[in-house]
Design an enzyme around this catalytic site. Structure first.
Site, mmCIF file in Angstrom:
data_model
loop_
_atom_site.group_PDB
_atom_site.id
_atom_site.type_symbol
_atom_site.label_atom_id
_atom_site.label_comp_id
_atom_site.label_asym_id
_atom_site.label_seq_id
_atom_site.Cartn_x
_atom_site.Cartn_y
_atom_site.Cartn_z
ATOM 1 C CE1 TYR A 224 -4.610 1.249 1.577
ATOM 2 C CE2 TYR A 224 -2.594 0.617 0.452
ATOM 3 C CZ TYR A 224 -3.610 0.326 1.354
ATOM 4 O OH TYR A 224 -3.601 -0.872 2.011
ATOM 5 C CE LYS B 26 -3.130 1.190 4.781
ATOM 6 N NZ LYS B 26 -3.833 0.705 5.969
#
Length: 121
Positions: A26, A30
């Site tokens: 994740y 990002k």
């Protein structure tokens, strides 16, 4: 946008791009969004186009509501404001970057995270 010599690119990342235990996939995704934002700012700035990024933290969404209470308490304990943001906080940040008055701002990350970005983990 290039043809009109005007435009606003506003990406949504997360304060999690700063990294945290157990968040490698994740956080990497990002962080890629932040890198894309900055690169587009460099490539398109001379064409009248800005590129900025919003990095929300804990926002009250249906996903939050599904978390166990102990997880909510733990996450909120790390929140300098001690509270969640809401979707309007993110929307207001987007409106800020979209406004023509923000035309000299590009390549930036705006944290809407209640201060959580002040430390990672």
């Amino acid at each position: 946008m290039v043809e009109k010599k005007h435009g606003r690119i506003i990406n949504i990342a997360s304060r999690a791009w700063l990294g945290g235990p157990g968040q490698a996939p994740y956080s990497s995704a990002k962080a890629g969004m932040v890198g894309l934002t900055r690169t587009l700012a460099l490539e398109l700035g001379g064409k009248g186009i800005t590129s900025n990024c919003i990095a929300p933290g804990l926002i009250h969404t249906p996903l939050w509501d599904e978390l166990p209470e102990k997880n909510k308490a733990f996450l909120l304990s790390k929140q300098p404001t001690g509270k969640l943001g809401d979707v309007d906080d993110v929307a207001n940040a987007i409106l800020f970057f979209a406004d023509d008055d923000a035309g000299f701002i590009t390549g930036q990350v705006l944290y809407t995270c209640g201060g959580r970005s002040l430390f990672s983990g």
